[in-house]
Design an enzyme around this catalytic site. Structure first.
Site, mmCIF file in Angstrom:
data_model
loop_
_atom_site.group_PDB
_atom_site.id
_atom_site.type_symbol
_atom_site.label_atom_id
_atom_site.label_comp_id
_atom_site.label_asym_id
_atom_site.label_seq_id
_atom_site.Cartn_x
_atom_site.Cartn_y
_atom_site.Cartn_z
ATOM 1 C CB CYS A 119 -0.946 0.011 1.191
ATOM 2 S SG CYS A 119 -2.079 -1.381 1.182
ATOM 3 C CG HIS A 254 -3.213 3.585 2.189
ATOM 4 N ND1 HIS A 254 -3.686 3.192 0.959
ATOM 5 C CD2 HIS A 254 -3.237 2.482 2.976
ATOM 6 C CE1 HIS A 254 -3.978 1.894 0.999
ATOM 7 N NE2 HIS A 254 -3.722 1.447 2.217
ATOM 8 C CG ASN A 284 -6.616 -0.806 1.287
ATOM 9 O OD1 ASN A 284 -5.925 -0.345 0.380
ATOM 10 N ND2 ASN A 284 -6.111 -1.264 2.414
HETATM 11 O O1 UT7 Z 1 -3.761 -1.065 3.616
HETATM 12 C C1 UT7 Z 1 -2.937 -1.785 4.454
HETATM 13 C C2 UT7 Z 1 -3.173 -1.417 5.832
HETATM 14 N N1 UT7 Z 1 -4.335 -2.090 6.335
HETATM 15 C C3 UT7 Z 1 -5.012 -1.519 7.306
HETATM 16 O O2 UT7 Z 1 -4.690 -0.420 7.686
HETATM 17 C C4 UT7 Z 1 -6.121 -2.284 7.967
HETATM 18 C C5 UT7 Z 1 -6.023 -2.099 9.451
HETATM 19 N N2 UT7 Z 1 -7.049 -2.795 10.217
HETATM 20 C C6 UT7 Z 1 -8.346 -2.472 10.180
HETATM 21 O O3 UT7 Z 1 -8.752 -1.606 9.426
HETATM 22 C C7 UT7 Z 1 -9.287 -3.147 11.146
HETATM 23 O O4 UT7 Z 1 -8.537 -3.850 12.091
HETATM 24 C C8 UT7 Z 1 -10.284 -4.105 10.469
HETATM 25 C C9 UT7 Z 1 -11.308 -3.298 9.679
HETATM 26 C C10 UT7 Z 1 -9.554 -5.050 9.555
HETATM 27 C C11 UT7 Z 1 -11.041 -4.898 11.531
HETATM 28 O O5 UT7 Z 1 -11.668 -4.044 12.449
HETATM 29 P P1 UT7 Z 1 -11.560 -4.357 14.006
HETATM 30 O O6 UT7 Z 1 -12.386 -3.348 14.680
HETATM 31 O O7 UT7 Z 1 -10.098 -4.417 14.330
HETATM 32 O O8 UT7 Z 1 -12.257 -5.771 14.103
HETATM 33 P P2 UT7 Z 1 -11.664 -7.157 14.598
HETATM 34 O O9 UT7 Z 1 -10.738 -7.719 13.590
HETATM 35 O O10 UT7 Z 1 -11.158 -6.969 15.976
HETATM 36 O O11 UT7 Z 1 -12.974 -8.052 14.643
HETATM 37 C C12 UT7 Z 1 -14.046 -7.710 15.497
HETATM 38 C C13 UT7 Z 1 -15.181 -8.703 15.283
HETATM 39 C C14 UT7 Z 1 -14.756 -10.151 15.357
HETATM 40 O O12 UT7 Z 1 -15.762 -10.859 16.030
HETATM 41 P P3 UT7 Z 1 -15.566 -11.321 17.573
HETATM 42 O O13 UT7 Z 1 -14.341 -12.205 17.555
HETATM 43 O O14 UT7 Z 1 -15.355 -10.040 18.332
HETATM 44 O O15 UT7 Z 1 -16.841 -12.007 17.863
HETATM 45 C C15 UT7 Z 1 -14.730 -10.583 13.910
HETATM 46 O O16 UT7 Z 1 -14.992 -11.962 13.755
HETATM 47 O O17 UT7 Z 1 -15.757 -8.521 13.988
HETATM 48 C C16 UT7 Z 1 -15.848 -9.781 13.318
HETATM 49 N N3 UT7 Z 1 -15.702 -9.567 11.887
HETATM 50 C C17 UT7 Z 1 -16.726 -9.353 11.051
HETATM 51 N N4 UT7 Z 1 -18.051 -9.292 11.247
HETATM 52 C C18 UT7 Z 1 -18.828 -9.021 10.175
HETATM 53 C C19 UT7 Z 1 -14.550 -9.520 11.176
HETATM 54 N N5 UT7 Z 1 -14.816 -9.273 9.880
HETATM 55 C C20 UT7 Z 1 -16.164 -9.156 9.781
HETATM 56 C C21 UT7 Z 1 -17.023 -8.895 8.696
HETATM 57 N N6 UT7 Z 1 -18.346 -8.841 8.952
HETATM 58 N N7 UT7 Z 1 -16.583 -8.687 7.439
#
Ligand code: UT7
Length: 327
Positions: A119, A254, A284
């Site tokens: 990225c 980004h 993204n």
């Molecule tokens: O471009 C390169 C750089 N990349 C980035 O900058 C990405 C950085 N990271 C992020 O943007 C965020 O961490 C994410 C958007 C990827 C995830 O958000 P989060 O608030 O960190 O969520 P999480 O991974 O902690 O997941 C929270 C919950 C989980 O459920 P439990 O374990 O709390 O029950 C996941 O299973 O959300 C669940 N989950 C979803 N639910 C519905 C994960 N993906 C999904 C989904 N739909 N697509």
């Protein structure tokens, strides 16, 4: 003013963009994976993304964006000096996407190469182009980010497949002799930390057709590093130029997650109208996200000649960096 007071700089003279025709909404994604519009929109700010059709390759999209940038600047393809393409999704291991784009544009004089920095590919490319122009090696460089992440997404992993989209953006840099307070790329700062390679990577090499390459990400870890590393990179850019956040007209970050974008904007104390956001429409698009956002804000009239624009990105590697440009 005497010529001695002028310095050779890389000026941004044109931008271009290409987005695939197919738009995939969050609602469309729910038909494919166990997710919801609410989850995606609340956690990321994403409402839709573009997914490429088979013919919309990194070369095809990059050439379209590059052609538009050349046209915007009024530079004939035959006069172009070099092409740098930031991409993690090239059509082939070689020839490079850049050289294929050279052929598509008829940019006979240009040399070209691909640059792999995930990225951060556009910021890395901009930095290399700026250095080549300042050194006098070339007079014009087309810096392109072109990505087809839909082809490396794991649709069994809802934590990553909803986050990315396809597209290409391009910026033309041209050498000009300008006064110290004039336009051009003012600085770039690049960083990497390979010890964090395991929190965002693609698990396969090009050509392993029996094992499709897939993007893998520990989103929480990337998020944690992103906010602090990006804040450091933008502070570094300001300090190097003796500026403060109040001097910045626009932040073009980004586009990975609206929450990360808001975090950096808040750290700089920038009001939302001075932060360019396209993640809602494009998701993204990795190396393409900054030139796509830059192009959108220039063509809709928000970013005007004379504006001081700060760019920042972080991606797999980890790689990250910032660039400061006066238009
Ligand atoms: O471009 C390169 C750089 N990349 C980035 O900058 C990405 C950085 N990271 C992020 O943007 C965020 O961490 C994410 C958007 C990827 C995830 O958000 P989060 O608030 O960190 O969520 P999480 O991974 O902690 O997941 C929270 C919950 C989980 O459920 P439990 O374990 O709390 O029950 C996941 O299973 O959300 C669940 N989950 C979803 N639910 C519905 C994960 N993906 C999904 C989904 N739909 N697509």
């Amino acid at each position: 003013m005497s010529d001695a007071a002028l310095q050779r700089r890389a000026l941004l003279t044109g931008t271009g963009a290409y987005l695939p025709e197919q738009i995939v909404s969050n609602a469309d994604m729910t038909a494919r994976v166990d997710t919801s519009d609410e989850w995606i929109a609340e956690r990321t700010g994403i409402k839709q993304r573009h997914f490429a059709a088979p013919h919309e390759s990194a070369t095809f999209m990059g050439a379209a964006a590059g052609r538009a940038a050349l046209a915007a600047a009024g530079l004939a393809p035959e006069a172009l000096g070099a092409i740098i393409v930031g991409t993690s999704t090239p059509d082939n291991a070689f020839p490079s996407t850049a050289v294929q784009i050279q052929a598509a544009l008829g940019a006979k004089k240009a040399f070209g190469f691909d640059l792999s920095a995930a990225c951060s590919g556009f910021i890395y490319g901009l930095s290399v182009a700026d250095a080549m122009i300042r050194a006098g090696q070339v007079d014009s460089v087309l810096v392109i980010g072109s990505e087809v992440y839909s082809r490396i997404l794991n649709f069994a992993d809802r934590g990553t497949c909803v986050l990315f989209g396809d597209g290409a953006g391009a910026a033309l840099l041209q050498a000009r002799d300008v006064p110290a307070d004039g336009a051009g790329v003012l600085s770039t700062h690049l960083h990497a930390d390979g010890t964090l390679g395991d929190i965002l990577y693609v698990d396969g090499a090009t050509g392993l057709r029996d094992k499709p390459a897939h993007l893998v990400m520990n989103g929480r870890e990337v998020f944690r590093h992103a906010v602090s590393l990006l804040a450091g990179a933008v502070t570094e850019a300001l300090t190097a130029n003796g500026l403060t956040a109040a001097d910045i007209d626009f932040l073009v970050p980004h586009q990975a997650n609206k929450r990360i974008i808001d975090g950096v904007g808040k750290k700089l104390g920038l009001p939302p109208e001075r932060v360019i956001v396209t993640v809602d429409r494009h998701a993204n698009t990795s190396a393409a996200s900054i030139p796509l956002a830059l192009h959108a804000a220039i063509t809709d009239g928000r970013i005007k000649p004379g504006a001081l624009v700060l760019l920042e990105a972080l991606g797999g590697g980890l790689t990250w960096g910032s660039a400061l440009i006066r238009l």
